[in-house]
Design a protein around this motif. Structure first.
Motif, mmCIF file in Angstrom:
data_model
loop_
_atom_site.group_PDB
_atom_site.id
_atom_site.type_symbol
_atom_site.label_atom_id
_atom_site.label_comp_id
_atom_site.label_asym_id
_atom_site.label_seq_id
_atom_site.Cartn_x
_atom_site.Cartn_y
_atom_site.Cartn_z
ATOM 1 N N ASP A 1 0.920 -1.210 0.098
ATOM 2 C CA ASP A 1 -0.005 -0.017 -0.309
ATOM 3 C C ASP A 1 0.912 1.112 -0.063
ATOM 4 O O ASP A 1 2.022 1.143 0.575
ATOM 5 N N ALA A 2 0.402 2.385 -0.760
ATOM 6 C CA ALA A 2 1.080 3.491 -0.491
ATOM 7 C C ALA A 2 1.264 4.205 0.660
ATOM 8 O O ALA A 2 0.253 3.803 1.447
ATOM 9 N N GLY A 3 2.351 4.669 0.900
ATOM 10 C CA GLY A 3 2.498 5.452 2.130
ATOM 11 C C GLY A 3 1.657 6.612 2.572
ATOM 12 O O GLY A 3 1.981 7.858 2.486
ATOM 13 N N ILE A 4 0.571 6.332 3.085
ATOM 14 C CA ILE A 4 -0.559 7.467 3.260
ATOM 15 C C ILE A 4 -1.098 7.239 4.745
ATOM 16 O O ILE A 4 -1.384 6.070 5.346
ATOM 17 N N THR A 5 -0.859 8.298 5.419
ATOM 18 C CA THR A 5 -1.202 8.103 6.896
ATOM 19 C C THR A 5 -2.190 9.255 7.240
ATOM 20 O O THR A 5 -1.983 10.363 7.049
ATOM 21 N N GLN A 6 -3.532 8.642 7.710
ATOM 22 C CA GLN A 6 -4.446 9.833 8.191
ATOM 23 C C GLN A 6 -4.693 9.989 9.749
ATOM 24 O O GLN A 6 -4.654 8.916 10.303
ATOM 25 N N SER A 7 -4.524 10.935 10.271
ATOM 26 C CA SER A 7 -4.791 11.273 11.628
ATOM 27 C C SER A 7 -5.612 12.447 11.971
ATOM 28 O O SER A 7 -5.856 13.547 11.252
ATOM 29 N N PRO A 8 -6.680 12.159 13.010
ATOM 30 C CA PRO A 8 -6.975 10.977 13.606
ATOM 31 C C PRO A 8 -7.805 9.966 12.815
ATOM 32 O O PRO A 8 -8.288 10.399 11.781
ATOM 33 N N ARG B 1 2.810 14.536 -6.070
ATOM 34 C CA ARG B 1 2.318 15.913 -6.454
ATOM 35 C C ARG B 1 0.803 16.248 -5.785
ATOM 36 O O ARG B 1 0.645 17.280 -5.442
ATOM 37 N N TYR B 2 0.050 15.448 -6.357
ATOM 38 C CA TYR B 2 -1.703 15.683 -6.088
ATOM 39 C C TYR B 2 -1.719 14.924 -4.773
ATOM 40 O O TYR B 2 -1.607 13.723 -4.602
ATOM 41 N N MET B 3 -2.653 15.735 -4.005
ATOM 42 C CA MET B 3 -3.377 15.227 -2.891
ATOM 43 C C MET B 3 -4.697 15.666 -2.772
ATOM 44 O O MET B 3 -5.060 16.675 -3.296
ATOM 45 N N TYR B 4 -5.836 14.729 -2.339
ATOM 46 C CA TYR B 4 -7.109 15.022 -2.281
ATOM 47 C C TYR B 4 -7.674 14.907 -1.101
ATOM 48 O O TYR B 4 -7.380 13.972 -0.426
ATOM 49 N N TRP B 5 -8.859 15.630 -0.800
ATOM 50 C CA TRP B 5 -9.731 15.114 0.316
ATOM 51 C C TRP B 5 -11.202 14.795 -0.322
ATOM 52 O O TRP B 5 -11.655 15.501 -0.999
ATOM 53 N N VAL C 1 -17.226 9.886 6.726
ATOM 54 C CA VAL C 1 -15.742 9.383 6.763
ATOM 55 C C VAL C 1 -15.166 10.067 5.781
ATOM 56 O O VAL C 1 -15.429 10.456 4.575
ATOM 57 N N TYR C 2 -13.820 10.573 6.333
ATOM 58 C CA TYR C 2 -13.007 11.287 5.260
ATOM 59 C C TYR C 2 -11.816 10.709 4.686
ATOM 60 O O TYR C 2 -11.185 10.123 5.555
ATOM 61 N N PHE C 3 -11.549 10.557 3.561
ATOM 62 C CA PHE C 3 -10.480 10.004 2.891
ATOM 63 C C PHE C 3 -9.700 11.012 2.255
ATOM 64 O O PHE C 3 -10.040 11.854 1.476
ATOM 65 N N CYS C 4 -8.384 10.833 2.669
ATOM 66 C CA CYS C 4 -7.411 11.210 1.804
ATOM 67 C C CYS C 4 -6.659 10.664 0.565
ATOM 68 O O CYS C 4 -6.694 9.179 0.869
ATOM 69 N N ALA C 5 -6.593 11.111 -0.389
ATOM 70 C CA ALA C 5 -5.967 10.186 -1.659
ATOM 71 C C ALA C 5 -4.786 11.157 -2.011
ATOM 72 O O ALA C 5 -4.547 12.230 -1.991
#
Lengths: 114, 110
Positions: free
Chosen positions: A1-8, A30-34, A88-92
């Motif tokens: 899996d890609a190195g993505i950490t969401q907190s909390p 480069r790109y990040m999304y909520w 539920v909030y997802f970052c990508a």
């Protein structure tokens, strides 16, 4: 899996309080999304970033702000949380825009606003 | 704004039966992506389709892009319990912005 950490990963708070969610990546993308995900609505884009200090609104941006001061961090802020922002909030992340590359998602933050 | 409609919303099948979900747009899509989300999990990228009439296969999964690039489908042959989850299509035509369909939730009875 890609190195993505969401907190909390989980948060319960009261209406009217400020809330900040953090997304941290180690992929140098480069790109990040909520996104927010609600039953029956799939994933809806809130804001996205195409570089440090470069952000743009998505389809459900009202009541949310974002900041990206470093490549690896993308913050989502609810200035004064309302019950309608329970979700539920997802970052990508993606290396280039989504038309060329897949998006890799974090594990999500479950936010409840009472 | 651009919308992609996904049908059906829910599908319940017996293990071994086939499953298909459809994604439709009123406008021409540049390309389309498919994602799978297991219960309690996060969306995971499956595939991207770019060319008109394109067909791609991943084991028991077959993905198609319509000739007019206004629709797409995902077909699963002989479903297994591991196929359970919600399948999303995403219109990635707009730079930086993806529009996801509402998803099709598949349940499989063993």
């Amino acid at each position: 899996d890609a190195g993505i950490t969401q907190s909390p990963r989980h948060k319960v708070t009261e209406t009217g309080t400020p809330v900040t969610l953090r997304c941290h990546q180690t992929e140098n993308h480069r790109y990040m999304y909520w996104y927010r995900q609600d039953p029956g609505h799939g994933l809806r884009l809130i804001h996205y970033s195409y570089g440090v200090k470069d952000t743009d609104k998505g389809e459900v941006s009202d009541g949310y702000s974002v900041s990206r001061s470093k490549t690896e961090d993308f913050l989502l802020t609810l200035e004064s949380a309302t019950s309608s922002q329970t979700s539920v909030y997802f970052c990508a992340i993606s290396s280039t825009g989504p038309s060329n590359q897949p998006q890799h998602f974090g594990d999500g933050t479950r936010l409840s606003i009472l | 704004g651009q919308q992609v409609m996904q049908i059906p919303q829910y599908q319940h099948v017996q293990e071994g039966e086939d499953f298909t979900t459809y994604c439709n747009s009123s406008t021409t899509l540049s390309n389309i992506q498919w994602y799978k989300q297991r219960p309690g999990g996060h969306p995971v990228f499956l595939i991207q389709l770019v060319k008109s009439g394109e067909v791609k296969k991943q084991k028991r999964l077959t993905f198609q892009f319509g000739e007019a690039k206004k629709n797409s489908s995902l077909h699963i042959t002989a479903t297994q319990t591991t196929d359970v989850g919600t399948y999303f299509c995403a219109d990635t035509s707009n730079a930086g912005k993806s529009t996801f369909g509402d998803g099709t939730t598949l349940t499989v009875k063993p």
